[in-house]
Design an enzyme around this catalytic site. Structure first.
Site, PDB file in Angstrom:
ATOM      1  N   CYS A 131       0.853  -1.185   0.000  1.00 42.06           N
ATOM      2  CA  CYS A 131       0.000   0.000   0.000  1.00 42.06           C
ATOM      3  C   CYS A 131       0.893   1.241   0.000  1.00 42.06           C
ATOM      4  CB  CYS A 131      -0.931   0.015   1.202  1.00 42.06           C
ATOM      5  SG  CYS A 131      -0.071   0.211   2.769  1.00 42.06           S
ATOM      6  N   CYS A 136       3.412   1.661   2.784  1.00 44.87           N
ATOM      7  CA  CYS A 136       4.674   0.938   2.635  1.00 44.87           C
ATOM      8  C   CYS A 136       5.663   1.791   1.844  1.00 44.87           C
ATOM      9  CB  CYS A 136       4.437  -0.389   1.911  1.00 44.87           C
ATOM     10  SG  CYS A 136       3.318  -1.521   2.776  1.00 44.87           S
ATOM     11  N   ASP A 141      -5.198  12.960 -30.530  1.00 48.56           N
ATOM     12  CA  ASP A 141      -4.266  12.854 -31.643  1.00 48.56           C
ATOM     13  C   ASP A 141      -5.099  12.709 -32.914  1.00 48.56           C
ATOM     14  OD1 ASP A 141      -1.720  12.368 -32.948  1.00 48.56           O
ATOM     15  OD2 ASP A 141      -2.451  10.322 -33.208  1.00 48.56           O
ATOM     16  N   ASP A 194      -2.716   6.775 -30.494  1.00 49.20           N
ATOM     17  CA  ASP A 194      -2.561   5.375 -30.897  1.00 49.20           C
ATOM     18  C   ASP A 194      -1.160   5.030 -31.350  1.00 49.20           C
ATOM     19  OD1 ASP A 194      -2.468   6.668 -33.375  1.00 49.20           O
ATOM     20  OD2 ASP A 194      -3.209   4.857 -34.365  1.00 49.20           O
ATOM     21  N   ASP A 222       2.870   8.966 -29.613  1.00 44.97           N
ATOM     22  CA  ASP A 222       1.959   9.432 -28.568  1.00 44.97           C
ATOM     23  C   ASP A 222       2.363   8.924 -27.189  1.00 44.97           C
ATOM     24  OD1 ASP A 222       0.366  10.650 -30.514  1.00 44.97           O
ATOM     25  OD2 ASP A 222      -0.737   8.784 -30.867  1.00 44.97           O
TER      26      ASP A 222
END
Length: 748
Positions: free
Chosen positions: A15, A18, A433, A631, A635
C-alpha cells in the site's frame, strides 16, 4: 538519469504507507539528498549527495524496514523485475485459490446453519470443529501476507491496511477458538456463535483484490519493453572494403555505413548516403504518408523503409537516439506520477489505533467501572472489534473495481488501475491525436474528377492499372479505391516510377502518367485545366494526383485520410459534458484545421514534433487535469504525461501499454463512455466507503454500550451481542457488494 541518481526496484510493498516507509528509510541514509518511491511502478529513485553512497547501502536500508530490492542485470535477454512481478502474481493467485477452496464450503455451511436449513445436528459441537478446520488454512496461508505486512507496519511504528485486515480477521478467528472449546465442553459462557466464516470471507475477497492490483501493476513495465522492441536486433554494416555483414545493434558506432533493404527497419538514427526510398515514420511522427528520403536526408531509428534500398551513415546510437529519448520520456513520466493514496489506507492509519483504544476502554469500563464481570466485558470488547472489522472497508474498492472494469471490458474499455479510474472522472481537457484516433490512419481515395471525354470509371481504372505495382501509400490508395468501386483494369506494362513524383505506365494502347503537377508538367502535359480542381482539393487538405492519358490531362484524383465514423458524435458528447477538446498533431495546420472543422473541434495544436507533444500536455495541465487520446509510438510520452492516457485499440502495443485506458475497438465513442464509467465507478467506491465507515462510526459506540442506559430501547440494542455485531458487519458487506453490482445496469 544523471550519475547522482540510482533507481531501485522495490518488492513487498502492499500500500501507499509501505512506499512512505521505504521513502523515509532511504532519506535517513547518509549520503542521500532525496528519495522518491512510486508505489505504482514499485521503484525508488534516489538522488545522492556529492559525498556519495553505494547501491548496497541503499539496499540494506530498504531491507532493514522489511522490504526487498530486485537485482537488475545488464543481460538484455532477461528482465528480473518482470520475473519478480510474474512470481508475485502467481503467488497471489495461489493464495486466493486456496482461500476460495476452503471459504466457499465454510460460508455455505455456516449460513445454512444460521438460517436453520441443516437441522439440529448442525449445532453439535463437532460442527464448529469442522468450521475451524476449514478456516485455518485460509487464516494462516491466504492471510499470511497480512500478518507479515502488519508486522512490518507496526515495527516501523505505523499502521496500514494490513493491520486492519489482520486485526479484524484474527479477532473473529481467535475469539471463535475458545468459543469452540467452550461449546464442546457444554458451556455457553463465551456465547453460542463462532466467526470462522467471517474471518475467511474477509481474507479471501481482499486477497482477490490484491491479485487484481498486482496484475495491473505488472503490465506497467511492459510499456518500455514494447518501445525497446521496435529496434531491430541487428544491423547490416558495410566495411571499408565494401563487404557487408550483420552485426548486433550494440556494435554499431557513429560513422558506420549501414545498408537498409526494402521492408527493413532503420537500425539507428542516421543520414542517407546513397539510394532513394519512401520511409514510413508513422510510429514516430504519426504521419500516415511515408516520407521520401534521398542522399543527405536524415532518417530515424525504428522507422520502416518501405521501397528502395538505402545506405545510411549512423549519426546517433544507443541512448542518444530519438527512440531512446522517447523511452526515457515514458519512464520519467510514469515514475513522476504521485503515489496512489488509497483513502482506506489513509484512514486506516488513524482508524486502527482508535478502534483499539475504544475496545480497551470498553473492556475496562464494563469490567472495572460497571462491574459486569470478565466474560461480559470481554464480549463487549469483542463486539467492538468485530463490528469494527474492516470487511466492508476492504470490499468497498475491489468490488466496485471488479464490476466497473468488468462492465468496461464488455464494452471494449480496459482500465489499467484504480488510480486511472479516479483521475478520469475529474478531467477538464481531452486532447485527441489526429492520425489513427480521429482519422482512420490510412489514406484513401475520396474524389475522382474526370476531364474531357473521359468518364470517372475509365479514368480511375487506367490510373489503378498504372499504380497496381506501386508500394507507395498514395498509389495503394488509388488501387484500393478502384477495387472498392468494383472496377477492373488491364495489366500495365513498362511501368516506371519516379521517386517522389509519380509513375508512368503503358496500359494497353494508352500511355498513362499519375503523379504530381510537376511530374506531368515536366513531361510536357498541359495542366492548366486541372488547376481549379486541384486547388479545391488542396484547400480541403487533400493530396491531388494528376492523371494524363496519351500526354493529355485526363483528370485529378484526391486522396485523404478520412475521419472515423462516429468521431463527430463522440466529440460532441465530450463538449456537451463541458470538456475542452483539443486536436494535437504533427501534420500541417491546413490538414489539421480541415479535420477539426469536420468533427467539430475548435482548438488545434498542429505541426507538433513527437517529443513536443508531452510538453503541450503539460502546458494544458495548467488549466486542469488532461486526458490524452492517441494510438502511435509518438503518442507514448504524451500518454504517460497526461493525467489519463487513453490508447485506441487500432494503435501500437506501446500506446496500449503506456496508457491508463485502452479502447480495444478503436472507436472514438469509447472515450466519453470510458469517462462516464470512471465517474460512475469512483462514485460507487466513495459511496461504499461512506457506507462502510458509516456502519463503523454508528455501531462501534452501540457495541461499546452507549445505549445501555436507555431502558426504553430493546435489549439487543442496549447490549449488542457479537452475533449481532457480526450480522451488522456482514450486512454492511452485502450492501457494499450490492451497491457495486448496480454498475452492471448503469446506463453510460
Amino acid at each position: 538519469m544523471s550519475d547522482q541518481e540510482l533507481t531501485l526496484p522495490v518488492t513487498g510493498m502492499t500500500c501507499a504507507n509501505c512506499a512512505a516507509t521505504v521513502e523515509r528509510a532511504l532519506r535517513k541514509t547518509e549520503g542521500v539528498a532525496e528519495a522518491s518511491v512510486n508505489y505504482a511502478t514499485e521503484r525508488a529513485t534516489v538522488r545522492l549527495t556529492s559525498s556519495g553512497v553505494d547501491r548496497a547501502t541503499l539496499v540494506q536500508a530498504v531491507e532493514r524496514v522489511g522490504y526487498g530490492v530486485v537485482e537488475e542485470t545488464d543481460d538484455e535477454g532477461g528482465d528480473p523485475v518482470a520475473a519478480a512481478r510474474e512470481a508475485e502474481i502467481a503467488r497471489q493467485r495461489r493464495a486466493f485459490l486456496v482461500g476460495a477452496v476452503f471459504t466457499v464450503p465454510l460460508f455455505a455451511l455456516s449460513m445454512a446453519r444460521d438460517f436453520g436449513l441443516l437441522g439440529m445436528w448442525a449445532h453439535d459441537a463437532w460442527m464448529n470443529v469442522v468450521l475451524w478446520g476449514l478456516a485455518t488454512p485460509v487464516q494462516f496461508y491466504t492471510g499470511r501476507d497480512y500478518y507479515r505486512g502488519a508486522a512490518k507496519a507496526l515495527a516501523n511504528r505505523t499502521a496500514n491496511m494490513d493491520v486492519l485486515v489482520a486485526l479484524g480477521s484474527s479477532v473473529a478467528y481467535g475469539w471463535s477458538i475458545p468459543v469452540t472449546f467452550a461449546l464442546a465442553s457444554g458451556s455457553t459462557a463465551l456465547g453460542e456463535h463462532v466467526y470462522f466464516e467471517t474471518a475467511a470471507v474477509i481474507l479471501t475477497l481482499i486477497k482477490l483484490g490484491k491479485l487484481l492490483e498486482v496484475r495491473a501493476k505488472g503490465r506497467a513495465g511492459a510499456a518500455l519493453r514494447a518501445l525497446l522492441d521496435l529496434r531491430p536486433p541487428e544491423a547490416r554494416r558495410i566495411a571499408d572494403d565494401g563487404t557487408e555483414a550483420d552485426v548486433p545493434l550494440s556494435a554499431v558506432e557513429v560513422g558506420d555505413l549501414l545498408r537498409v533493404r526494402p521492408g527493413e527497419t532503420v537500425p539507428t538514427d542516421g543520414e542517407v548516403v546513397r539510394g532513394r526510398s519512401a520511409v514510413d515514420e508513422s510510429m514516430l511522427t504519426g504521419e500516415s504518408v511515408p516520407v521520401e528520403k534521398g542522399p543527405g536526408d536524415p532518417v530515424t531509428g525504428a522507422t520502416l523503409n518501405r521501397s528502395g534500398a538505402l545506405v545510411v551513415r549512423a549519426t546517433r546510437v544507443g541512448r542518444d537516439t530519438a527512440l531512446a529519448r522517447i523511452v526515457e520520456l515514458v519512464r520519467e513520466a510514469q515514475e513522476s506520477k504521485a503515489p496512489i493514496q488509497a483513502l482506506a489506507d489513509r484512514v486506516a492509519a488513524v482508524f486502527v489505533p482508535v478502534v483499539l483504544v475504544i475496545a480497551a476502554l470498553t473492556f475496562a469500563v464494563w469490567w472495572i467501572g460497571v462491574g459486569a464481570g470478565f466474560a461480559d466485558a470481554l464480549v463487549r470488547m469483542v463486539a467492538v472489534l468485530v463490528i469494527a472489522c474492516p470487511c466492508a472497508l476492504g470490499l468497498a474498492t475491489p468490488t466496485a473495481l471488479m464490476v466497473g472494469t468488468g462492465r468496461g471490458a464488455e464494452m471494449g474499455i480496459l482500465f489499467r488501475d484504480a488510480a486511472a479510474l479516479e483521475r478520469a472522472r475529474a478531467l477538464s481537457t481531452v486532447v485527441l491525436d489526429k492520425t489513427g484516433t480521429v482519422t482512420r490512419g490510412e489514406p484513401s481515395l475520396v474524389a475522382v474528377d474526370a476531364l474531357g471525354a473521359w468518364t470517372e470509371p475509365e479514368l480511375l481504372a487506367l490510373a489503378a492499372a498504372a499504380e497496381a505495382g506501386s508500394e507507395h501509400p498514395l498509389g495503394e490508395a488509388v488501387v484500393r479505391g478502384a477495387r472498392d468501386r468494383g472496377l477492373d483494369w488491364t495489366e500495365a506494362s513498362e511501368a516506371v516510377a519516379a521517386t517522389g513524383r509519380g509513375i508512368r505506365a503503358r496500359v494497353g494502347e494508352r500511355d498513362v502518367r499519375v503523379g504530381s503537377r510537376r511530374f506531368l508538367a515536366e513531361a510536357g502535359v498541359p495542366v492548366e485545366t486541372g488547376t481549379p480542381l486541384a486547388e479545391a482539393h488542396e484547400a480541403q487538405a487533400r493530396t491531388a494526383l494528376w492523371v494524363s492519358i496519351d500526354d493529355r490531362l485526363a483528370g485529378v484524383l484526391a486522396v485523404a485520410d478520412t475521419v472515423k465514423d462516429g468521431a463527430q458524435a463522440a466529440i460532441r458528447r465530450l463538449t456537451d459534458d463541458g470538456l475542452r477538446v483539443v486536436l494535437l498533431t504533427g501534420d500541417n495546420r491546413r490538414t489539421a484545421e480541415a479535420v477539426a472543422r469536420q468533427v467539430g473541434i475548435a482548438e488545434v495544436r498542429a505541426e507538433v514534433l513527437p517529443d513536443e507533444k508531452a510538453a503541450v500536455v503539460r502546458e494544458l495541465q495548467a488549466d486542469g487535469p488532461v486526458a490524452m487520446v492517441g494510438d502511435g509510438v509518438n503518442d507514448a510520452p504524451a500518454l504517460a504525461t497526461a493525467d489519463v492516457g487513453i490508447a485506441m485499440g487500432t494503435g501500437t502495443d506501446v500506446a496500449l501499454e503506456t496508457a491508463d485506458v485502452a479502447l480495444m475497438g478503436g472507436d472514438l465513442a469509447g472515450v466519453p463512455k470510458a469517462l462516464a464509467l470512471s465517474t460512475a465507478t469512483v462514485r460507487t467506491i466513495r459511496e461504499n466507503l461512506v457506507w462502510a465507515f458509516g456502519y463503523n462510526v454508528v455501531l462501534i459506540p452501540v457495541a461499546a454500550g452507549v445505549l445501555y442506559p436507555l431502558e426504553q430501547l430493546p435489549m439487543m440494542l442496549r447490549q449488542l451481542h457479537p452475533i449481532l455485531a457480526a450480522l451488522a458487519m456482514a450486512f454492511s458487506s452485502v450492501s457494499v457488494v450490492a451497491n457495486s453490482l448496480r454498475l452492471k445496469r448503469m446506463r453510460l
